[in-house]
Every structure is written in structure tokens, then in C-alpha cells.
Design an enzyme around this catalytic site. Sequence first.
Site, PDB file in Angstrom:
ATOM      1  N   ASP A  49       0.830  -1.198   0.000  1.00  0.00           N
ATOM      2  CA  ASP A  49       0.000   0.000   0.000  1.00  0.00           C
ATOM      3  C   ASP A  49       0.867   1.251   0.000  1.00  0.00           C
ATOM      4  OD1 ASP A  49      -2.831   1.244   0.569  1.00  0.00           O
ATOM      5  OD2 ASP A  49      -1.473   2.201   1.999  1.00  0.00           O
ATOM      6  N   TYR A  54       2.894  10.399  -0.576  1.00  0.00           N
ATOM      7  CA  TYR A  54       4.001   9.967   0.285  1.00  0.00           C
ATOM      8  C   TYR A  54       5.325  10.365  -0.363  1.00  0.00           C
ATOM      9  CZ  TYR A  54       0.482   6.956   2.541  1.00  0.00           C
ATOM     10  OH  TYR A  54      -0.639   6.468   3.187  1.00  0.00           O
ATOM     11  N   TRP A 200      -5.175   1.132   8.763  1.00  0.00           N
ATOM     12  CA  TRP A 200      -3.894   1.818   8.979  1.00  0.00           C
ATOM     13  C   TRP A 200      -3.715   2.110  10.467  1.00  0.00           C
ATOM     14  CZ3 TRP A 200      -3.421   6.971  10.719  1.00  0.00           C
ATOM     15  CH2 TRP A 200      -4.541   7.797  10.601  1.00  0.00           C
ATOM     16  N   SER A 201      -2.471   2.162  10.877  1.00  0.00           N
ATOM     17  CA  SER A 201      -2.083   2.361  12.281  1.00  0.00           C
ATOM     18  C   SER A 201      -2.691   1.333  13.219  1.00  0.00           C
ATOM     19  CB  SER A 201      -2.462   3.780  12.747  1.00  0.00           C
ATOM     20  OG  SER A 201      -1.785   4.107  13.937  1.00  0.00           O
ATOM     21  N   PRO A 202      -2.619   0.044  12.887  1.00  0.00           N
ATOM     22  CA  PRO A 202      -3.149  -0.982  13.797  1.00  0.00           C
ATOM     23  C   PRO A 202      -2.350  -1.100  15.095  1.00  0.00           C
ATOM     24  CG  PRO A 202      -1.889  -2.011  12.048  1.00  0.00           C
ATOM     25  CD  PRO A 202      -2.006  -0.557  11.682  1.00  0.00           C
ATOM     26  N   SER A 281      10.995  -0.309   9.253  1.00  0.00           N
ATOM     27  CA  SER A 281      12.296   0.224   8.849  1.00  0.00           C
ATOM     28  C   SER A 281      13.378  -0.852   8.936  1.00  0.00           C
ATOM     29  CB  SER A 281      12.680   1.416   9.734  1.00  0.00           C
ATOM     30  OG  SER A 281      12.697   1.040  11.105  1.00  0.00           O
ATOM     31  N   GLN A 285      11.251  -6.356  11.899  1.00  0.00           N
ATOM     32  CA  GLN A 285       9.907  -5.900  12.233  1.00  0.00           C
ATOM     33  C   GLN A 285       8.856  -6.562  11.346  1.00  0.00           C
ATOM     34  OE1 GLN A 285      10.782  -1.735  11.586  1.00  0.00           O
ATOM     35  NE2 GLN A 285      10.709  -1.290  13.776  1.00  0.00           N
ATOM     36  N   ASN A 289       5.893  -9.023  12.867  1.00  0.00           N
ATOM     37  CA  ASN A 289       4.484  -8.677  12.708  1.00  0.00           C
ATOM     38  C   ASN A 289       3.726  -9.695  11.866  1.00  0.00           C
ATOM     39  OD1 ASN A 289       4.684  -6.334  14.255  1.00  0.00           O
ATOM     40  ND2 ASN A 289       5.235  -5.071  12.500  1.00  0.00           N
TER      41      ASN A 289
END
Length: 314
Positions: A49, A54, A200-202, A281, A285, A289
Site C-alpha cells: 500500500d 508519500y 492503517w495504524s493498527p 524500517s 519488524q 508482525n
Amino acid sequence: MQTRRLGDSDLHVSEISLGSWLTYGVGVEADKARRCLDAAFDAGINFIDTANVYGRGAAESFLGEALADRPRDSYVLATKLFFPMSDHDRGLSRAQVEKQLDASLKRLRTDVIDLYQCHRYDDSTPLEETMEALSDAVRSGKVRYLGFSEWPVDRIRAAIDMAGVEKFVSSQPQYSLLHRDPEEDVIPLCAANGISQIVWSPLGQGVLTGKYKPGEAPATGTRATSDEMGGFIKGLMTPAILDAVQQLRPLADEAGLSLSQFALAWVLREPNVASAIIGASRPEQVHENAVASGAKVDPALFAKAERIVAAARR
């Protein structure tokens, strides 16, 4: 990695997806970003996404280059339009849909965008004009399916009820243990009309990872210390919320998950959620996740977590 069908489309997207806001093409060096993208594919993530805004095109350009050698049918590519790309280019008018779509296709080095999303609602353009322009984009073959992000409920309903236009298959709201607003109206309306959520932002801007401790200053270089990236996080950095997040740690331990995995699994417990977008980043990670996909968690643990967070937000 498990997949879910995206609304009434024929797209099947990974339960965890990789986002690029404030990261690729902007905040993360290209080689690190490439390693994260490689890690995503290694973990079974097939959903990428991004948005034209951006980095003012930088994220799309990075992805266009980084994905160039991968088979186009090996991933689902989503982007968005609405926010200003220049002093004169913004919104969802027919002219902007046509201009921004062609620019995104060029930067992404592709002939078709799988999911084209309206980043916000445009009050200055008639809804009919926007929907007709988007429908023409689908019928031209440049776009496969349509979505929206953070639209008012009455505008979602109006688009659903509009005749003669292509239908939305996705909604992209902010949604997490710390932000449950979509449950009130958006999720029920979408679930009844073949529209899935792409969240978004879970992880609550990183707060739900547990890295921010009550009584401790945020570490240098984190989102909470960044003027550019910290706008959404300020309201979550209260002692009560930070303490509540630490109280979630034993529940995550009992589930055999990290705090991040527990928070993502909570989002994915909702059947109308097709995918939870993560930012990364570092490749580690991504792999951490990704474990949240398919995680089996006792609903009683989620109920306890909800009570802890609700008490902190009173």
C-alpha cells in the site's frame, strides 16, 4: 501468512500488508527499504500500500523500481490520491483523477493499479463527478478496483446507493485497540455492502508495541520525538494509556505473542478487516508482525485487553 478476500472483488490479500507512509522513498534509506520489501515477500505478504503524496511521489517511485523485477501477478498494489501534489494539484475532480492516475502509473512502472483509493473525501467536487471519473478509470483497464479512506459515513452510503458507477470494495480507516471509532458506523455499513477494511495504524502509531514506557522520555529517533512523523501520536502518549499498554503485556505473553503481534491479532479478529497495514524500517519488524496472521487467541484475553484500554481512555 493467511489471506482474505477484499470485499466483493476477486483480490485475495495477505492479512498483514506493507505500507510506505513516512518510510520508503522518504524516511528509510533505499537499501534498508529494499530489505524490508524482500522480507515482506519472504513472509508471504502480497499486499503493498502506498499513495502519491508519500514523499510527493518518492514512495511510488521507490516501489516502481524495487518491484520491477517481480512478476506483476505476485503482488497486489494499492495507491491513493487526494492530498496536494503541488499548489494546484489536489482533490478528486475528474481532471485530478485522470492526471494523478497517469502519474502514479508512470512512477509505479505498471499498466494497472489493483486498488485505487480516495485518500480523503473531497468536499469541493460533486460526488457524481468523482465516482464517474473513477469508474472510467476502471473501465479503461488502468485500475482494477476502487477504495476510499476516512470518508464520512453519509458519503460512503451515497456512493453505495449511486447507480451506474463502479462500487467500492475497500475502506481504509485508522483502527486499533486505541482507536475503535470505525466499529460504530463504518464497519457495519461496509460489511453489509461488500466492502472490506484495510486498517492503517493498527499498532497505534507504535504505542501498542510497548516501546514507550510511562514516566520515561521517548528514545531519540522514535516517531514520538519527530516533528514530522509525530502528529498522530501525541494524543496517545498519556501516562494512563502508556500504563495500560504495559498491562497488556501479560495477556500477550499468555497468548504466546509479542505485544505487537497481540495488537495485530486483535485487529484481525474482526471479520470485516481484510488486512492490517504495517510500516517497517527493519526486516525483523516485518517478520515479527507477520506472525500475527492466523494467530489463535482466546477471546477472553481480547476482552480483558479492551477493558484495560477503555479504563485508561475515560
